[in-house]
Design an enzyme around this catalytic site. Structure first.
Site, short mmCIF file in Angstrom:
data_model
loop_
_atom_site.label_atom_id
_atom_site.label_comp_id
_atom_site.label_asym_id
_atom_site.label_seq_id
_atom_site.Cartn_x
_atom_site.Cartn_y
_atom_site.Cartn_z
CE1 TYR A 104 -4.05 2.11 1.58
CE2 TYR A 104 -2.09 3.24 2.79
CZ TYR A 104 -3.70 3.10 2.16
OH TYR A 104 -4.33 4.19 2.59
N GLY A 132 2.60 12.84 4.02
CA GLY A 132 2.47 11.39 4.85
C GLY A 132 1.32 11.42 5.27
CB SER A 133 0.03 12.56 8.51
OG SER A 133 0.69 11.49 9.59
NE ARG A 141 -5.71 5.92 10.88
CZ ARG A 141 -6.29 7.23 10.56
NH1 ARG A 141 -7.26 7.47 10.87
NH2 ARG A 141 -5.21 7.84 9.55
CD GLU A 158 -2.08 1.80 8.31
OE1 GLU A 158 -1.06 1.77 7.40
OE2 GLU A 158 -3.05 1.83 8.38
CB THR A 212 1.44 11.10 13.75
OG1 THR A 212 0.68 12.05 13.56
CG2 THR A 212 2.47 10.82 12.55
#
Lengths: 412, 406
Positions: free
Chosen positions: B136, B144-145, B267, B384, B386
């Site tokens: 993935y 990123g996030s 998550r 996944e 922060t």
């Protein structure tokens, strides 16, 4: 709202169903009946208890209107066995109910008349003739107040204040108790303690009208739970007859252990309701309050704290439910589960209520808003029901001492 | 009815995976960390045993569950199975567990958004004799996030798209047979421009440029991927062109949705791994304390408190994780719970390993698995999404009823 509460037939149907369901699968879903009751209790909490909570605090007593409605719902008899005309509900159902009620106001719920914490002692040994008078008194429809003095742990300094000497088939009781809930107006007292011969004992005393078996010591209570009837009870050579001794020795130890376990779960459940109230109030406030041109929720220092409050509230909720279901199922680790649920309830309710005060800023500190009261109530609750570090250390001692302590419960 | 008892089937899954973790994963964990790779013969062996890391096979992708076809009335429990099994695997070793053959985090988006043909084509390869992986790829050096900031470009051409860009921190990215890659047709469209593609190994222009050396999870491959004029046919656009056309007028565009929906099911899985790691550190430390500590006095008291706190924190995180998984199984919106369990478990697991190392003192530095777990666990508070992102998601959901976006 009033109509729903007065529909007591419907509530009785709910209560009957609450005892029967079974389903061994991870689930966080209350039964339909539990949800229905929680709805009723939440409405009562929000519409009746919450608006009157300040007055109750100022009057140092729960308002008669609240007491009447609580009786209608059957709050005083949730823990009592059926043949006492009680509802004999599983702890998991009671936990949700007390949670819903305490969302209105914890101090008010703690001041509701009845057997209080002693209800759990009655639940465990309802056949004992020791309770005859109390049971009879309750059949008038109103359960008299019982103060529960837990002086079982000899290491606690206040336990030393209570001297229980064997005297023939009975005992002689001397000393002063620590402050207990419902103490001010108590007609009965339950004592869990260790006598001077180091033998566990559970006593059940009645003070007949005009009687002087104990006296209530005036106190200076300002911190919190001020409508809960906090009082110390003083005993001066109070003679306890043999027919007032509920249990002795190992039997008493077992009764006290199980009783404390149930009480811890119920008290922790009440803390969850308090936390939910504080979380919701702080969320709503910060969603509306503006500063520097925007609602303060949009500052991360605020929103992150709200997120942490939400997480802590949910955690205590789950630990309480976990402990309640373990007690209901008679699991071996129910005692441990109750210790940590109450420990976390104390710790997290202090954090959440303090954070709520902080979120409201200066408004949090003044009595036009309820949060300062909730912070005081949370602190008083933690003081009343066991020191946090004591609870967690007791759990820890079992882990370190028992070879299987750590793994038990992990792999089912 | 509220119950934290496991069903018979759940118990079996838990016991089976624990057995595997104890007897197959644990023995190679420390060596795999030193080598920074999981031995190939071990991977062949477990593949033949049929052990895979397919979060979607448990129903991770939005509550789909094979067994539900057989018994329509039976409640789906795939997500709960997923978190139970994952906790045990991670207890063995999180790096090795993440390296197990299977679709990994690539599974949920294919499962939830792929066309029937795509599901068949991409998911069936994991039943082969040779170990295979899926991956993935969302994160980029600048995104990123903030998943909506993806810059990998997807230019529409005859017969498909041409992808250009760089992806980093891709678990099993080098060895994967295919990777779900998120790209944008137009960065100015923000989320609406996003598309999800399945990029297959061997596609011209698609390469693994680097493997990262890390603080922990060393045995697990973390790859940097390059896409240089990479032609991807329409058949590999996840969900097909129609999915994006349908959603072109919607305020919740599909490519971004695919990425975010994946998180709601992964998550809790990541949180479960954090729980497993914390439990491993805790149990190991309890064993040492029970064997080597004095039975009373200051250190006993310190150990008792520390361990009881740790045990409680672990169970608290597990219950939050179970709640998120349960919600997914019963088809309830679980974004808040998924964020809450990940936020709490990631932080908790770090704190617990720290407490355990502190109890062990200098002894814990030399050859004890707890120091490895400490290094491994840090990233669970990062990947996944922060910890900070999880708090943001939680707060957003908390304020949703009041009509404000934080």
């Amino acid at each position: 709202m009033g109509e729903r509460i007065s529909d007591s037939i419907e509530l009785m149907v709910i209560y009957t169903k609450l005892k029967k369901e079974e389903c061994p699968l991870i689930s966080f879903s209350p039964t339909e009946d539990e949800s229905a009751f929680v709805d009723v209790a939440q409405g009562f909490a929000k519409d009746v208890i919450r608006p009157m909570a300040r007055d109750c605090e100022n009057n140092r007593a729960v308002d008669a209107e609240i007491i009447a409605k609580a009786e209608e719902i059957g709050v005083a008899s949730l823990e009592f066995p059926e043949h006492w005309d009680g509802l004999e509900l599983p702890l998991i159902s009671q936990a949700q109910m007390f949670q819903a009620l305490s969302y209105g106001d914890l101090a008010v719920v703690q001041g509701l008349p009845g057997a209080g914490d002693a209800a759990s002692i009655i639940r465990l040994d309802p056949e004992s003739p020791v309770f005859d008078a109390y049971k009879k008194a309750g059949q008038r429809g109103v359960w008299p107040n019982v103060a529960f003095i837990d002086a079982f742990n000899k290491e606690e300094p206040w336990a030393e204040e209570m001297q229980i000497n064997k005297n023939g088939n009975g005992y002689t009781l001397n000393g002063v108790s620590h402050p207990v809930r419902l103490g001010a107006e108590a007609e009965y007292v339950a004592v869990a303690a260790v006598d001077t011969d180091d033998e566990p004992v559970v006593l059940w005393l009645q003070n007949p009208p005009g009687g002087e078996r104990w006296s209530v010591k005036a106190g200076d209570y300002r911190l919190g739970l001020l409508s809960a009837g906090l009082a110390k009870l003083q005993f001066d050579d109070a003679g306890i007859q043999a027919d007032e001794v509920l249990a002795q020795g190992d039997e008493a130890r077992e009764l006290i252990t199980q009783g404390q376990t149930r009480i811890r779960v119920l008290q922790a459940a009440k803390a969850v309701g308090l936390m939910e109230a504080a979380l919701e109030y702080a969320t709503e406030y910060t969603a509306e309050r503006k500063a520097f041109g925007k609602v303060i929720a949009q500052f991360q220092g605020v929103s992150f704290k709200i997120a942490k409050m939400a997480i802590e509230t949910r955690i205590v909720n789950h630990l309480v439910w976990d402990a309640a279901t373990k007690v209901d199922a008679g699991k071996k680790d129910a005692v441990e589960a109750s210790l940590r649920a109450l420990y976390r309830a104390h710790r997290s309710s202090l954090f959440v209520t303090d954070a709520a005060v902080q979120m409201l800023g200066g408004h949090g500190f003044v009595d036009e808003f309820p949060v300062e009261k909730w912070a005081r109530d949370a602190q008083a609750q933690a003081g009343l029901y066991g020191r946090g570090h004591d609870l967690i250390t007791r759990r820890g001692e079992r882990i370190v001492n028992e070879a299987t302590g750590a793994k038990r419960g992990v792999l089912q | 009815m509220i119950s934290f008892e496991l069903s018979q089937q759940q118990k079996q899954i838990q016991q089976m995976t624990h057995w595997f973790a104890k007897n197959e994963i644990r023995p190679i964990a420390m060596e795999a960390d030193r080598l920074e790779r999981v031995p190939d013969d071990w991977l062949d062996k477990v593949n033949k045993m049929g052990v895979h890391l397919n979060t979607s096979s448990f129903g991770g992708g939005g509550g789909k569950n094979k067994s539900s076809k057989k018994k329509e009335s039976k409640e789906k429990e795939g997500n709960r199975m997923g978190v139970l099994a994952t906790e045990e695997m991670a207890w063995g070793c999180p790096a090795v567990a993440l390296s197990l053959p299977g679709a990994g985090l690539g599974g949920p988006p294919v499962q939830s958004s792929g066309t029937p043909e795509q599901k068949e084509r991409f998911l069936s390869i994991f039943t082969k004799d040779e170990p295979r992986w899926g991956a993935y790829a969302l994160t980029e050096p600048e995104a990123g996030s903030d998943a909506s900031g993806v810059r990998t470009s997807a230019e529409k051409v005859d017969g498909g798209y041409v992808l250009n860009g760089q992806k980093i921190f891709i678990t099993n990215g080098g060895r994967a047979s295919w990777v779900v890659v998120f790209a944008t047709v137009d960065p100015s469209l923000g989320r609406a421009g996003q598309r999800a593609f399945v990029v297959e190994k061997g596609t011209p222009g698609f390469s693994c440029s680097r493997l990262a050396h890390k603080m922990g999870l060393r045995a697990n491959e973390t790859a940097e991927l390059l896409l240089e004029d990479c032609f991807i046919p329409y058949e590999n656009l996840l969900g097909g062109e129609e999915l994006y056309e349908q959603n072109s007028n919607s305020t919740s565009p599909s490519g971004f949705q695919v990425a975010m929906k994946t998180f709601d099911s992964t998550r809790p899985i990541v949180a479960a791994m954090a729980v497993g790691i914390a439990r491993a550190a805790y149990e190991y430390t309890v064993d040492i304390v029970q064997k080597e500590y004095p039975k009373q006095g200051r250190y006993f008291s310190l150990a008792a408190q520390t361990l009881a706190e740790a045990e409680q924190d672990i169970d608290a995180a597990r219950l939050l994780t179970w709640e998120a998984a349960w919600k997914a199984d019963v088809g309830k919106e679980n974004a808040k719970e998924a964020a809450m369990c990940k936020a709490y478990a990631g932080q908790m697991a770090h704190d617990v390993t720290v407490k355990c190392l502190e109890l062990l003192g200098p002894v814990g530095l030399d050859g004890h698995i707890v120091e490895k777990l400490f290094r491994d666990v840090k990233v669970f508070d990062i990947f996944e999404g922060t910890n900070e992102v999880q708090h943001l998601v939680t707060a957003r959901r908390q304020y949703q009823p009041y009509g404000i976006r934080v």
